[in-house]
Design a protein around this motif. Structure first.
Motif, PDB file in Angstrom:
ATOM      1  N   GLY A 108       0.820  -1.213   0.000  1.00 36.12           N
ATOM      2  CA  GLY A 108       0.000   0.000   0.000  1.00 36.12           C
ATOM      3  C   GLY A 108       0.847   1.253   0.000  1.00 36.12           C
ATOM      4  O   GLY A 108       2.053   1.207  -0.258  1.00 36.12           O
ATOM      5  N   VAL A 109       0.192   2.366   0.314  1.00 37.15           N
ATOM      6  CA  VAL A 109       0.852   3.674   0.321  1.00 37.15           C
ATOM      7  C   VAL A 109       0.560   4.333   1.666  1.00 37.15           C
ATOM      8  O   VAL A 109      -0.604   4.378   2.098  1.00 37.15           O
ATOM      9  CB  VAL A 109       0.319   4.567  -0.830  1.00 37.15           C
ATOM     10  CG1 VAL A 109       1.040   5.905  -0.841  1.00 37.15           C
ATOM     11  CG2 VAL A 109       0.486   3.859  -2.172  1.00 37.15           C
ATOM     12  N   GLY A 110       1.624   4.818   2.329  1.00 34.80           N
ATOM     13  CA  GLY A 110       1.456   5.474   3.627  1.00 34.80           C
ATOM     14  C   GLY A 110       0.582   6.708   3.507  1.00 34.80           C
ATOM     15  O   GLY A 110       0.553   7.363   2.466  1.00 34.80           O
ATOM     16  N   GLN A 111      -0.137   6.984   4.588  1.00 35.78           N
ATOM     17  CA  GLN A 111      -0.979   8.190   4.568  1.00 35.78           C
ATOM     18  C   GLN A 111      -0.716   8.986   5.837  1.00 35.78           C
ATOM     19  O   GLN A 111      -0.920   8.502   6.945  1.00 35.78           O
ATOM     20  CB  GLN A 111      -2.447   7.808   4.479  1.00 35.78           C
ATOM     21  CG  GLN A 111      -3.209   8.848   3.703  1.00 35.78           C
ATOM     22  CD  GLN A 111      -4.694   8.546   3.658  1.00 35.78           C
ATOM     23  OE1 GLN A 111      -5.315   8.295   4.672  1.00 35.78           O
ATOM     24  NE2 GLN A 111      -5.249   8.594   2.463  1.00 35.78           N
ATOM     25  N   LYS A 112      -0.242  10.205   5.637  1.00 33.99           N
ATOM     26  CA  LYS A 112       0.139  11.068   6.750  1.00 33.99           C
ATOM     27  C   LYS A 112      -0.883  12.185   6.889  1.00 33.99           C
ATOM     28  O   LYS A 112      -1.466  12.608   5.885  1.00 33.99           O
ATOM     29  CB  LYS A 112       1.519  11.669   6.392  1.00 33.99           C
ATOM     30  CG  LYS A 112       2.199  12.425   7.472  1.00 33.99           C
ATOM     31  CD  LYS A 112       3.471  13.054   6.912  1.00 33.99           C
ATOM     32  CE  LYS A 112       4.144  13.906   7.956  1.00 33.99           C
ATOM     33  NZ  LYS A 112       4.711  13.113   9.041  1.00 33.99           N
ATOM     34  N   ASP A 113      -1.062  12.672   8.117  1.00 34.44           N
ATOM     35  CA  ASP A 113      -1.960  13.813   8.319  1.00 34.44           C
ATOM     36  C   ASP A 113      -1.158  15.093   8.081  1.00 34.44           C
ATOM     37  O   ASP A 113      -0.486  15.611   8.981  1.00 34.44           O
ATOM     38  CB  ASP A 113      -2.526  13.770   9.737  1.00 34.44           C
ATOM     39  CG  ASP A 113      -3.462  14.949   9.989  1.00 34.44           C
ATOM     40  OD1 ASP A 113      -3.751  15.693   9.026  1.00 34.44           O
ATOM     41  OD2 ASP A 113      -3.904  15.115  11.139  1.00 34.44           O
ATOM     42  N   TRP A 114      -1.217  15.592   6.841  1.00 25.22           N
ATOM     43  CA  TRP A 114      -0.413  16.756   6.472  1.00 25.22           C
ATOM     44  C   TRP A 114      -0.961  18.043   7.072  1.00 25.22           C
ATOM     45  O   TRP A 114      -0.238  19.029   7.214  1.00 25.22           O
ATOM     46  CB  TRP A 114      -0.321  16.879   4.947  1.00 25.22           C
ATOM     47  CG  TRP A 114       0.533  15.799   4.369  1.00 25.22           C
ATOM     48  CD1 TRP A 114       0.123  14.581   3.926  1.00 25.22           C
ATOM     49  CD2 TRP A 114       1.956  15.817   4.224  1.00 25.22           C
ATOM     50  NE1 TRP A 114       1.197  13.840   3.496  1.00 25.22           N
ATOM     51  CE2 TRP A 114       2.335  14.572   3.662  1.00 25.22           C
ATOM     52  CE3 TRP A 114       2.949  16.759   4.505  1.00 25.22           C
ATOM     53  CZ2 TRP A 114       3.659  14.264   3.384  1.00 25.22           C
ATOM     54  CZ3 TRP A 114       4.268  16.451   4.222  1.00 25.22           C
ATOM     55  CH2 TRP A 114       4.608  15.213   3.677  1.00 25.22           C
ATOM     56  N   SER A 115      -2.250  18.036   7.447  1.00 26.94           N
ATOM     57  CA  SER A 115      -2.847  19.267   7.978  1.00 26.94           C
ATOM     58  C   SER A 115      -2.220  19.619   9.326  1.00 26.94           C
ATOM     59  O   SER A 115      -2.186  20.777   9.727  1.00 26.94           O
ATOM     60  CB  SER A 115      -4.357  19.102   8.124  1.00 26.94           C
ATOM     61  OG  SER A 115      -4.622  18.086   9.067  1.00 26.94           O
TER      62      SER A 115
END
Ligand SMILES: NC(=O)NC(NC(N)=O)C(=O)[O-]
Length: 382
Positions: free
Chosen positions: A195-202
């Motif tokens: 998969g692809v990592g998902q970061k909370d960029w906000s």
């Protein structure tokens, strides 16, 4: 300039195998609970190295096996374990690999998922007795009711031509934990979670410098010309690379001239090159580049170059059908002019700040060789 890059596509394998393994121990993946680990511990599921079989290896518990193997169950129920992903993200596919488990493979399995960002830290490990199964900490998770990613499905045994049990996943939510169920018991060598990592960029202040291509920040390799010895996704892993297997390494190109020549800057004059395209976790302005050829001593590239462009998700869709299969050609602009590459190099690129945010990069190496790490430090735009 130069021969066109070759595209070697192995089409009989699912496209999701190109993504990152979010559960790998080298990405921080961890088994936090298992009902039974009599013959072999569940942590083996997350090893990066391919499974091995050593005919002469036995432990005081039985035959040594390179995977997770429970006892032949003589009580009601089935075996399961909980895996905390090293990098939470969106899962595109799974490989339940039964390598070398033949008379003792798990006949069926299912996989469930949860996003437990808000839950307190879970640390308890299972043991060989299965006693921890009743622990209230794990009962409180109600993992038996987590979302089903893979329903109960028959597995194939661990012979070389049947060991990979691939499951494409179409689940749009971020996942932090998985529950792997074996019905009723048995062995599984590896669980790969692509998969692809998902970061909370906000939550990130815009002035913070970050490695925008890092696996943990959502970077992903979308395509490459050659990955004979090592996949380019290894370049965006945690820390410095462990060994030569933990990097991008191509085969030796066969079009190398018989007698090599260099230009005025000492760069080899060769017709061919290899490339890898990566998408950043977030578009940004890159100010510093690290290229590390650690461990590649007799096989570092002669030179490397980095190009970048900005693509919207819709534009990216034109170039990726399953995987990167055509190229945005004139959209690439040079971020790093060809450089000799033979150790750990840092390049400051103040001038690049003016070129605006980029979303994708293409690392070009000539003529071939190995790169252990690529870091692209930058800031997300305001
Ligand atoms: N020969 C075996 O592998 N036997 C048992 N497994 C181990 N690891 O000893 C079993 O039957 O599950």
């Amino acid at each position: 300039q130069g021969a066109p890059p070759s595209l070697k596509i192995v089409s009989d394998q699912p496209d999701f195998l190109q993504f990152n393994n979010l559960a790998c121990e080298t990405a921080g993946g961890n088994v936090i609970f298992a009902t039974d680990e009599w013959f072999a511990p569940a942590s083996n599921l997350l090893k990066r190295e391919p499974p091995e079989f050593i005919a002469s290896a036995f432990t005081e518990y039985g035959k040594w096996m390179d995977g997770w193997e429970t006892r032949r169950k003589r009580i009601p129920g089935h075996d399961w374990c909980i895996i905390q992903l090293g990098v939470p993200g969106i899962i595109h596919g799974l490989d339940v690999d039964t390598s070398f488990f033949t008379g003792n493979y798990s006949p069926s399995a299912s996989v469930q998922a949860a996003c437990l960002d808000e839950s307190p830290a879970l640390t308890l490990e299972g043991d060989r007795t299965g006693m921890a199964a009743s622990d209230s900490q794990f009962e409180a998770l109600h993992s038996e009711s987590w979302e089903e990613l893979v329903p109960v499905t028959e597995l194939k045994p661990g012979y070389s031509d049947t060991c990979h049990n691939y499951f494409p996943i179409n689940y749009p939510s971020r996942v932090t934990h998985l529950r792997l169920n074996m019905y009723p018991d048995g062995g599984i060598a590896r669980l790969k979670v692509y998969g692809v990592g998902q970061k909370d960029w906000s939550a990130l202040p815009t002035q913070d410098q970050l490695d925008l291509v890092a696996l943990v920040n959502g970077g992903v390799c979308l395509g490459y010309s050659d990955a004979h010895f090592g996949h380019p996704r290894n370049m965006i892993g945690l820390g410095r690379s462990a060994n030569m297997g933990d990097g991008w390494e191509t085969a030796r190109r066969l079009d190398r001239p018989k007698n090599l020549q260099v230009d005025g800057k000492g760069i080899l004059q060769v017709p061919g090159y290899e490339w890898a395209v990566l998408r950043l976790g977030h578009p940004g302005v890159i100010s510093q580049i690290e290229i590390d050829t650690n461990h590649f001593k007799g096989n570092f590239p002669d030179s490397c170059k980095i190009e970048a462009c900005h693509l919207t998700p819709e534009e990216e869709g034109k170039y990726v059908s399953g995987r990167w299969s055509s190229d945005p050609g004139n959209k690439w602009r040079v971020l790093l002019q060809p450089q000799k590459a033979h150790h750990r190099h840092f390049y400051s690129c103040d001038s690049l700040a003016q070129s605006g945010p980029v979303s994708h990069v293409r690392l070009v190496i000539a003529p071939d060789g190995g790169v252990s790490r690529l870091r692209l430090w930058g800031v997300k735009p305001l």
